[in-house]
Design a protein around this motif. Structure first.
Motif, PDB file in Angstrom:
ATOM      1  N   PHE A  27     -10.524  16.928 -14.885  1.00 58.44           N
ATOM      2  CA  PHE A  27     -11.828  16.485 -15.349  1.00 58.44           C
ATOM      3  C   PHE A  27     -12.981  17.236 -14.692  1.00 58.44           C
ATOM      4  N   ASN A  28     -12.672  18.299 -13.934  1.00 58.12           N
ATOM      5  CA  ASN A  28     -13.695  19.125 -13.303  1.00 58.12           C
ATOM      6  C   ASN A  28     -14.627  18.287 -12.411  1.00 58.12           C
ATOM      7  N   LEU A  29     -14.030  17.459 -11.574  1.00 62.37           N
ATOM      8  CA  LEU A  29     -14.809  16.583 -10.705  1.00 62.37           C
ATOM      9  C   LEU A  29     -15.144  17.261  -9.383  1.00 62.37           C
ATOM     10  N   GLU A  30     -16.354  17.097  -8.941  1.00 63.45           N
ATOM     11  CA  GLU A  30     -16.734  17.570  -7.617  1.00 63.45           C
ATOM     12  C   GLU A  30     -16.578  16.459  -6.593  1.00 63.45           C
ATOM     13  N   ARG A  31     -16.618  15.228  -7.070  1.00 64.46           N
ATOM     14  CA  ARG A  31     -16.538  14.085  -6.173  1.00 64.46           C
ATOM     15  C   ARG A  31     -16.007  12.893  -6.948  1.00 64.46           C
ATOM     16  N   PHE A  32     -15.262  12.049  -6.270  1.00 63.27           N
ATOM     17  CA  PHE A  32     -14.714  10.866  -6.907  1.00 63.27           C
ATOM     18  C   PHE A  32     -14.681   9.766  -5.854  1.00 63.27           C
ATOM     19  N   ASP A  33     -15.725   8.963  -5.804  1.00 65.32           N
ATOM     20  CA  ASP A  33     -15.858   7.938  -4.766  1.00 65.32           C
ATOM     21  C   ASP A  33     -15.930   6.570  -5.435  1.00 65.32           C
ATOM     22  N   ARG A  34     -14.838   5.824  -5.380  1.00 65.23           N
ATOM     23  CA  ARG A  34     -14.774   4.523  -6.038  1.00 65.23           C
ATOM     24  C   ARG A  34     -14.292   3.421  -5.093  1.00 65.23           C
ATOM     25  N   ILE A  35     -14.448   3.610  -3.796  1.00 58.41           N
ATOM     26  CA  ILE A  35     -13.934   2.645  -2.828  1.00 58.41           C
ATOM     27  C   ILE A  35     -14.470   1.246  -3.092  1.00 58.41           C
ATOM     28  N   ASN A  36     -15.763   1.100  -3.320  1.00 61.01           N
ATOM     29  CA  ASN A  36     -16.337  -0.231  -3.537  1.00 61.01           C
ATOM     30  C   ASN A  36     -15.800  -0.892  -4.799  1.00 61.01           C
ATOM     31  N   GLU A  37     -15.512  -0.114  -5.826  1.00 58.87           N
ATOM     32  CA  GLU A  37     -14.908  -0.676  -7.033  1.00 58.87           C
ATOM     33  C   GLU A  37     -13.497  -1.178  -6.735  1.00 58.87           C
ATOM     34  N   TYR A  38     -12.720  -0.382  -6.043  1.00 62.03           N
ATOM     35  CA  TYR A  38     -11.337  -0.760  -5.752  1.00 62.03           C
ATOM     36  C   TYR A  38     -11.264  -2.049  -4.946  1.00 62.03           C
ATOM     37  N   LYS A  39     -12.211  -2.264  -4.075  1.00 64.15           N
ATOM     38  CA  LYS A  39     -12.214  -3.482  -3.256  1.00 64.15           C
ATOM     39  C   LYS A  39     -12.389  -4.738  -4.106  1.00 64.15           C
ATOM     40  N   GLN A  40     -12.963  -4.602  -5.282  1.00 64.05           N
ATOM     41  CA  GLN A  40     -13.188  -5.745  -6.165  1.00 64.05           C
ATOM     42  C   GLN A  40     -12.002  -6.001  -7.091  1.00 64.05           C
ATOM     43  N   TRP A  41     -11.079  -5.065  -7.178  1.00 61.74           N
ATOM     44  CA  TRP A  41      -9.984  -5.131  -8.137  1.00 61.74           C
ATOM     45  C   TRP A  41      -8.653  -5.279  -7.427  1.00 61.74           C
ATOM     46  N   THR A  42      -7.609  -5.475  -8.206  1.00 58.43           N
ATOM     47  CA  THR A  42      -6.248  -5.482  -7.682  1.00 58.43           C
ATOM     48  C   THR A  42      -5.707  -4.067  -7.805  1.00 58.43           C
ATOM     49  N   VAL A  43      -5.249  -3.526  -6.678  1.00 54.46           N
ATOM     50  CA  VAL A  43      -4.747  -2.154  -6.656  1.00 54.46           C
ATOM     51  C   VAL A  43      -3.342  -2.160  -6.057  1.00 54.46           C
ATOM     52  N   PHE A  44      -2.382  -1.641  -6.831  1.00 49.92           N
ATOM     53  CA  PHE A  44      -1.012  -1.481  -6.346  1.00 49.92           C
ATOM     54  C   PHE A  44      -0.730   0.012  -6.228  1.00 49.92           C
ATOM     55  N   TYR A  45       0.125   0.355  -5.275  1.00 47.25           N
ATOM     56  CA  TYR A  45       0.495   1.757  -5.140  1.00 47.25           C
ATOM     57  C   TYR A  45       1.913   1.885  -4.623  1.00 47.25           C
ATOM     58  N   ILE A  46       2.507   3.026  -4.902  1.00 49.34           N
ATOM     59  CA  ILE A  46       3.835   3.352  -4.385  1.00 49.34           C
ATOM     60  C   ILE A  46       3.660   4.364  -3.274  1.00 49.34           C
ATOM     61  N   GLU A  47       4.320   4.062  -2.170  1.00 48.44           N
ATOM     62  CA  GLU A  47       4.273   4.950  -1.005  1.00 48.44           C
ATOM     63  C   GLU A  47       5.696   5.412  -0.699  1.00 48.44           C
ATOM     64  N   ILE A  48       5.837   6.701  -0.508  1.00 49.90           N
ATOM     65  CA  ILE A  48       7.114   7.294  -0.124  1.00 49.90           C
ATOM     66  C   ILE A  48       6.857   8.175   1.084  1.00 49.90           C
ATOM     67  N   ASN A  49       7.552   7.908   2.172  1.00 51.79           N
ATOM     68  CA  ASN A  49       7.380   8.676   3.416  1.00 51.79           C
ATOM     69  C   ASN A  49       5.908   8.774   3.817  1.00 51.79           C
ATOM     70  N   SER A  50       5.223   7.654   3.794  1.00 54.47           N
ATOM     71  CA  SER A  50       3.807   7.547   4.184  1.00 54.47           C
ATOM     72  C   SER A  50       2.867   8.341   3.279  1.00 54.47           C
ATOM     73  N   LYS A  51       3.306   8.641   2.070  1.00 61.11           N
ATOM     74  CA  LYS A  51       2.484   9.387   1.112  1.00 61.11           C
ATOM     75  C   LYS A  51       2.357   8.567  -0.168  1.00 61.11           C
ATOM     76  N   ILE A  52       1.133   8.386  -0.637  1.00 66.15           N
ATOM     77  CA  ILE A  52       0.904   7.679  -1.896  1.00 66.15           C
ATOM     78  C   ILE A  52       1.266   8.621  -3.045  1.00 66.15           C
ATOM     79  N   VAL A  53       2.147   8.139  -3.935  1.00 66.77           N
ATOM     80  CA  VAL A  53       2.586   8.982  -5.047  1.00 66.77           C
ATOM     81  C   VAL A  53       2.188   8.434  -6.416  1.00 66.77           C
ATOM     82  N   SER A  54       1.859   7.127  -6.482  1.00 64.72           N
ATOM     83  CA  SER A  54       1.450   6.538  -7.749  1.00 64.72           C
ATOM     84  C   SER A  54       0.548   5.343  -7.465  1.00 64.72           C
ATOM     85  N   VAL A  55      -0.500   5.182  -8.293  1.00 63.32           N
ATOM     86  CA  VAL A  55      -1.469   4.098  -8.100  1.00 63.32           C
ATOM     87  C   VAL A  55      -1.841   3.517  -9.459  1.00 63.32           C
ATOM     88  N   ILE A  56      -2.037   2.202  -9.474  1.00 62.01           N
ATOM     89  CA  ILE A  56      -2.541   1.517 -10.661  1.00 62.01           C
ATOM     90  C   ILE A  56      -3.548   0.475 -10.186  1.00 62.01           C
TER      91      ILE A  56
END
Length: 139
Positions: A27-56
């Motif tokens: 998407f040709n992004l220079e910046r992607f800052d959505r921390i405050n949005e994520y704090k308001q929502w439910t966020v699940f993620y998959i972590e493998i060997n301390s690395k995030i590989v998938s997020v919803i």
């Protein structure tokens, strides 16, 4: 493999970096800052060997739950982790008495979501440099 729910500042920062890395070129992004949005929502993620590989992440949108962002890093896409995360999320919603979930799918990926019985309910709309289609699923 672990499926986790984000709850700390460092997790939200990692998730923001995760999405920026996978979408900055697409998407040709220079910046992607959505921390405050994520704090308001439910966020699940998959972590493998301390690395995030998938997020919803899920938010409330017009009296239904809406999958707002969903992504998996390229080297893990065909290892079916995204499938496990989607199933986990749909089960979570169903267990919390939700009856519908919606998402905006990239027009090239609608067939993927149709495998989950999502149905197209809208026309293509232009977003950034691609097209999206609204889809909905009864759960």
């Amino acid at each position: 493999m672990k499926i986790l729910q984000a709850s700390t500042e460092s997790e939200y920062q990692e998730i923001t970096q995760f999405f920026w890395k996978i979408w900055k070129e697409e998407f040709n992004l220079e910046r992607f800052d959505r921390i405050n949005e994520y704090k308001q929502w439910t966020v699940f993620y998959i972590e493998i060997n301390s690395k995030i590989v998938s997020v919803i992440n899920i938010r409330d949108f017009r009296n239904t739950k809406h999958i707002w962002r969903f992504g998996t890093i390229k080297e893990y896409r065909w290892k079916w982790y995204w499938w496990k995360l989607m199933n986990y999320t749909l089960n979570y919603l169903q267990n919390n008495w939700e009856t519908k979930v919606s998402l905006d799918a990239d027009h090239k990926r609608t067939a993927l979501y149709e495998k989950y019985w999502f149905k197209q309910v809208g026309e293509k709309i232009a977003v950034w440099n691609t097209y999206w289609i609204k889809m909905i699923k009864d759960i």
